[in-house]
Design an enzyme around this catalytic site. Structure first.
Site, short mmCIF file in Angstrom:
data_model
loop_
_atom_site.label_atom_id
_atom_site.label_comp_id
_atom_site.label_asym_id
_atom_site.label_seq_id
_atom_site.Cartn_x
_atom_site.Cartn_y
_atom_site.Cartn_z
N GLY A 124 0.83 -1.20 0.00
CA GLY A 124 0.00 0.00 0.00
C GLY A 124 0.86 1.25 0.00
O GLY A 124 2.00 1.25 -0.47
N SER A 125 0.33 2.30 0.58
CA SER A 125 1.00 3.59 0.53
C SER A 125 2.16 3.65 1.52
O SER A 125 2.17 2.97 2.55
CB SER A 125 0.01 4.71 0.84
OG SER A 125 -0.35 4.69 2.21
N THR A 126 3.13 4.49 1.20
CA THR A 126 4.29 4.66 2.08
C THR A 126 3.91 5.21 3.46
O THR A 126 4.43 4.72 4.47
CB THR A 126 5.33 5.55 1.39
OG1 THR A 126 5.81 4.88 0.22
CG2 THR A 126 6.52 5.84 2.30
N GLY B 51 2.57 2.33 5.43
CA GLY B 51 3.67 1.40 5.70
C GLY B 51 4.58 1.89 6.80
O GLY B 51 5.03 1.11 7.66
N GLU C 140 5.67 -3.54 0.85
CA GLU C 140 5.81 -3.18 -0.56
C GLU C 140 5.00 -1.91 -0.76
O GLU C 140 3.77 -1.94 -0.72
CB GLU C 140 5.32 -4.31 -1.45
CG GLU C 140 5.82 -4.22 -2.88
CD GLU C 140 4.84 -3.53 -3.79
OE1 GLU C 140 5.06 -2.32 -4.04
OE2 GLU C 140 3.88 -4.15 -4.21
N CYS D 32 2.21 0.55 -8.46
CA CYS D 32 3.28 1.10 -7.62
C CYS D 32 4.59 1.22 -8.38
O CYS D 32 5.39 2.11 -8.10
CB CYS D 32 3.45 0.25 -6.37
SG CYS D 32 3.64 -1.51 -6.72
N GLU E 206 4.16 10.41 -5.69
CA GLU E 206 3.47 9.35 -6.42
C GLU E 206 2.04 9.80 -6.72
O GLU E 206 1.24 10.05 -5.82
CB GLU E 206 3.44 8.06 -5.60
CG GLU E 206 2.86 6.89 -6.36
CD GLU E 206 2.88 5.60 -5.56
OE1 GLU E 206 3.10 4.54 -6.15
OE2 GLU E 206 2.66 5.66 -4.33
#
Length: 493
Positions: A251-253, A256, A273, A307, A404
């Site tokens: 998913g999104s940073t 994460g 990831e 991604c 992103e």
């Protein structure tokens, strides 16, 4: 003799009519019955939530509500983890060859029901049926086949003799590849003897719930796979649960990063990831037409909801004009519209929230001085849509070159030398993927050694295979999924 007057239209005027594509719709009925509401899948059964809150999933192309599903509570997560823990004892004790039989059976059922699953994925996600049918579903089945083959060979995987499973894996997956991300996580977890509690994304839960039916059809022992639906609150309860041994998140940073902080100091194994801002680098000796196809596939595949999308095009100055002219001609042929039409190249944006983010970042690109271009195309009146978009005059300081976007938006930068290309490609907080376009093998190897990215494609882009590991560096996360490397995240080595 008098010359006969030519009454025929010029060929150039006829060409558009000659090559018009008639609609080629896939029937939504092929998705099978969609229930009006869903609970969770716990202990091999579909059960009601302990809470009363329900969420809705909509068709992004029509904004039609498809179904309601349960918002998972802490109690629901507790039940699912307990079911997985109970099943772990017997499942982990099975010989690998026996676990493999279940994985092979799941893979075959996925193949048999691939049309149904592909249509359901397109309806719930918004991606074109051509992609779900020809890319997603074949890869889903391939991952289960591949890891079924590893189940009885773990002693020879390179992780030492007699490697052991970790226990219960808590897995949280995104909405861009709902069924494929499920396969990436569940297949290696089961092959190595772990049991699973999985939370699908709140905008795309339907194929995960249909996969639960496949688990029952395959006769998978109760509790080996559990699926709890809900939003980020459910995911947070799952990753924080003290009886979960392994957390896998895609998913999104920002999310994460929050999970990494949450798990710091615990003994849980974690793989992340996350986001990316990949550079697709085109040198002056690259085959232009081939590169253009790779650029289009790199950023417009799955509406840019990828991604590892090649969202930054780095082109050598001497071929910039030639490449951009060819790219614009190709972009003008892309068809945006009904995801269930087999002619569609770009489907619907997954949600209103994601569309708003894409819109905001493209407006920021214009405000910062970049030049925006999109081909002429008519968007449907309902649903969430965005034209394929190209930005030129982009500097490395622009937000569209650093953040992103996760949409069909390409930022173009230029370079003169290979060293400059490397410096610009690495000037990002991410490090997930990159592409190199050149006829020189030595340059490919030199660039690949210099680029800080986990996956590097040469003269192609977005090629995936279950035998190949995938993952990133820096803010793109850590750990690998796929290939032999993907086993390690689920083994006590």
């Amino acid at each position: 003799m008098a010359k006969k007057k030519n009454t025929e239209e010029p060929v150039t005027e006829k060409r558009g009519a000659l090559f018009e594509y008639a609609p080629a719709p896939e029937s939504p009925a092929a998705a099978g019955d969609i229930a009006t509401s869903y609970g969770h899948f716990i202990g091999g059964e579909f059960v009601d939530s302990s809470g009363s809150e329900a969420l809705k999933t909509v068709n992004p192309a029509t904004e039609q509500v498809l179904a309601e599903f349960a918002q998972g509570t802490d109690e629901d997560v507790e039940r699912a983890v307990a079911a997985a823990r109970k099943a772990f004892t017997d499942w982990s004790a099975l010989p690998g060859s026996e676990r493999a039989k279940y994985l092979f059976r799941i893979a075959r059922i996925i193949q048999e029901r691939s049309r149904e699953l592909a249509v359901l994925e397109s309806i719930d996600n918004g991606k074109p049926i051509r992609e779900t049918r020809d890319v997603d579903l074949p890869l889903v089945a391939a991952h289960f086949f591949y890891y079924a083959g590893w189940a009885d060979k773990l002693d020879y995987a390179g992780f030492g003799a007699n490697p052991k499973p970790l226990g219960v894996a808590g897995q949280v997956i995104p909405w861009n590849f709902p069924l494929l991300m499920l396969a990436w996580k569940i297949a290696p977890a089961l092959a190595t003897g772990n049991t699973v509690v999985l939370k699908p994304a709140e905008t795309t839960p339907l194929t995960a719930l249909r996969f639960a039916e496949i688990c029952r059809q395959a006769g998978l022992p109760k509790g080996v796979v559990n699926i709890v639906t809900g939003d980020g609150r459910t995911g947070a309860a799952l990753t924080a649960h003290p009886d979960v041994n392994k957390v896998a998140f895609t998913g999104s940073t920002p999310v994460g990063r929050a999970i990494a902080k949450q798990l710091a100091g615990t003994r849980k194994k974690l793989s992340l990831e996350l986001g990316g801002k990949a550079a697709n680098i085109v040198f002056d000796d690259a085959p232009i037409d081939q590169a253009v196809e790779g650029i289009v596939n790199g950023i417009f595949f799955n509406q840019g909801h990828v991604c590892c999308a090649g969202s930054r095009l780095l082109v050598q100055e001497s071929v910039q004009d030639e490449l951009l002219d060819a790219l614009k001609r190709r972009m003008a042929t892309l068809r945006v519209g009904d995801p269930l039409d087999k002619n569609t190249d770009i489907g619907a944006i997954n949600s209103a929230e994601q569309l708003a983010r894409i819109t905001a970042l493209t407006e920021a690109g214009e405000a910062e001085g970049a030049e925006r271009w999109s081909p002429a195309c008519e968007l449907p009146g309902t649903g969430f849509w965005f034209k394929p978009t190209l930005f030129t005059g982009v500097s490395q300081a622009h937000r569209i070159a650093q953040e992103e976007i996760f949409g069909p938006v390409l930022s173009v930068l230029t370079f003169r030398t290979p060293d400059e290309a490397v410096a610009k490609a690495n000037n990002t907080p991410y490090g997930l993927s990159a592409g190199i376009w050149t006829e020189k093998g030595s340059r490919i190897l030199w660039m690949a050694d210099k680029l800080k990215a986990g996956v590097i494609w040469a003269n192609t882009f977005n090629k995936f295979d279950p035998t190949s590991p995938f993952g990133g560096y820096k803010e793109s996360g850590y750990g690998r999924e796929g290939g032999r490397h993907g086993l390690e995240a689920y083994l006590d080595v």
